[in-house]
Design an enzyme around this catalytic site. Structure first.
Site, PDB file in Angstrom:
ATOM      1  NE  ARG A  43     -47.341  27.369  18.633  1.00  0.00           N
ATOM      2  CZ  ARG A  43     -47.767  26.673  17.586  1.00  0.00           C
ATOM      3  NH1 ARG A  43     -47.355  25.432  17.402  1.00  0.00           N
ATOM      4  NH2 ARG A  43     -48.598  27.208  16.719  1.00  0.00           N
ATOM      5  CG  HIS A  44     -45.112  32.226  19.123  1.00  0.00           C
ATOM      6  ND1 HIS A  44     -46.254  31.562  19.515  1.00  0.00           N
ATOM      7  CD2 HIS A  44     -45.115  32.213  17.760  1.00  0.00           C
ATOM      8  CE1 HIS A  44     -46.922  31.168  18.442  1.00  0.00           C
ATOM      9  NE2 HIS A  44     -46.259  31.539  17.370  1.00  0.00           N
ATOM     10  CB  SER A  68     -43.184  26.680   7.635  1.00  0.00           C
ATOM     11  OG  SER A  68     -44.164  27.009   6.674  1.00  0.00           O
ATOM     12  CD  GLU A 108     -44.728  36.064  14.631  1.00  0.00           C
ATOM     13  OE1 GLU A 108     -44.855  35.255  15.564  1.00  0.00           O
ATOM     14  OE2 GLU A 108     -44.642  35.730  13.439  1.00  0.00           O
ATOM     15  NE  ARG A 137     -39.877  34.992  11.234  1.00  0.00           N
ATOM     16  CZ  ARG A 137     -40.283  33.771  10.892  1.00  0.00           C
ATOM     17  NH1 ARG A 137     -41.379  33.276  11.440  1.00  0.00           N
ATOM     18  NH2 ARG A 137     -39.606  33.057  10.016  1.00  0.00           N
ATOM     19  NE  ARG A 160     -42.555  26.661  17.614  1.00  0.00           N
ATOM     20  CZ  ARG A 160     -43.460  27.380  16.960  1.00  0.00           C
ATOM     21  NH1 ARG A 160     -44.241  26.793  16.063  1.00  0.00           N
ATOM     22  NH2 ARG A 160     -43.589  28.674  17.176  1.00  0.00           N
ATOM     23  CD  GLU A 219     -45.091  25.950  11.607  1.00  0.00           C
ATOM     24  OE1 GLU A 219     -44.078  26.501  11.157  1.00  0.00           O
ATOM     25  OE2 GLU A 219     -46.140  26.552  11.878  1.00  0.00           O
TER      26      GLU A 219
END
Length: 339
Positions: free
Chosen positions: A102-103, A265, A96, A94, A313, A262
């Site tokens: 948490r990323h 998903s 991002e 990712r 996670r 979360e």
């Protein structure tokens, strides 16, 4: 920078072993349930999720990206190729620029996709039972590792079975008892707790602070740390998400949460090629880059659903650790490419 030394510590050793056992129990449960383990490509000609958060590279003169998930290929293998039930453990990328606790830019996904017979809640029952199997076995078999982690980072045991007082219609699982709430119910709980529309609109995805707020409310009302929300708004979900037949603003999609954050998903997927092509175009993804995927559904596809789980996670939140880097062998975030 000295991760090779940090990995020698007792707590790091224990976390590494728990990480390994989560993968083992994930694989053991699914193989026993007649799932097939697959291996999908991580070099793609189009973004698997849509959007701009992909790592682009040159592939012998052609544009290419690193896979955001095995989504496209796990759908093809499960719904279009007759395997019906598939899973994969593999890297996920990712792009991002998220510098949070948490990323990660590269993490490991535990992915499931399965055909269902009557209703997509069959998928939710599978997830409920699978997580219950994983958690049960960790508490039964990894007592030494858990005790070691507790010496350095105290945490409370995860409450993942809903109490008997919770009505049956709010429970998923055959031997698991996972609390199932709708997104609408979650919004109602937040409103009653004073969360305004400015903080959380009715049809927006949940922000991290709102997720955590909701986790506290669920714990207070139902007594559990592990639950999921069903019927998310359609607009923020990916193009392959099946709309809700009763309300076009909603979808047959869901997220699972541990301690208010979360960890999964997923959704029922669109299995009609014409409907899928329209959804791809509506999200601004070049249709021709996904032509092979769309055409896979033209010769018949089973109704199906699934989800993607972030391994790191799950372990972080199961152990109540403050940072995902505590459970990552070699971190890849916006600021780190080594070791």
């Amino acid at each position: 920078d000295n991760r090779h030394l940090d990995l020698r510590t007792p707590v790091s050793q224990a976390i590494c072993r728990i990480n390994s056992y989560v993968c083992k129990y994930f694989r053991d449960y699914l193989l026993d349930e007649d799932f097939v383990e697959i291996q999908t490509p991580k070099l793609l000609g189009g973004a698997s999720e849509g959007g701009a958060d992909v790592f682009m590279l040159d592939y012998f003169g052609r544009p290419c990206c690193l896979a955001q998930s095995p989504q496209i290929h796990k759908q093809i293998t499960s719904a279009c190729s007759g395997l019906e039930r598939v899973f994969e453990i593999g890297p996920v990328f990712r792009a991002e620029n998220s510098n949070t606790n948490r990323h990660l830019c590269e993490f490991h996904g535990l992915d499931i996709e399965m055909a269902f017979k009557e209703h997509y809640h069959e998928v939710l029952d599978t997830f409920s039972d699978m997580f219950t199997y994983i958690f049960d076995n960790l508490y039964k078999n990894q007592t030494d590792e858990l005790a070691t982690v507790r010496k350095y980072h105290h945490f409370e045991d995860l409450v993942y079975r809903a109490p008997d007082s919770v009505p049956k219609e709010k429970i998923s699982g055959t031997f698991g008892r996972t609390l199932r709430l709708t997104f609408e119910e979650a919004i109602k709980m937040l409103r009653e707790a004073g969360v305004t529309e400015e903080e959380q609109e009715d049809y927006d995805d949940l922000s991290t602070p709102v997720e955590k707020k909701l986790g506290g409310l669920v714990k207070e009302k139902y007594g559990v740390d592990f639950y999921f929300l069903d019927k998310f708004p359609l607009e923020p979900r990916p193009f392959y998400t099946m709309p809700c037949p009763e309300n076009p603003k909603l979808s047959n999609s869901y997220d699972f949460f541990i301690r208010g954050q979360e960890i999964l998903s997923g959704a029922q997927r669109v299995h009609d090629s014409k409907m899928l092509e329209k959804a791809v175009a509506a999200k601004g993804v070049p249709v021709e880059s996904l032509r092979f995927y769309i055409d896979s559904f033209k010769v018949g596809a089973q109704p199906h659903g699934g989800g993607g789980i972030g391994l790191e996670r799950v372990v972080m939140l199961f152990l109540g650790l403050p940072n995902i880097r505590n459970v990552t062998y070699f971190t890849r975030d916006p600021g780190r490419l080594a070791p």
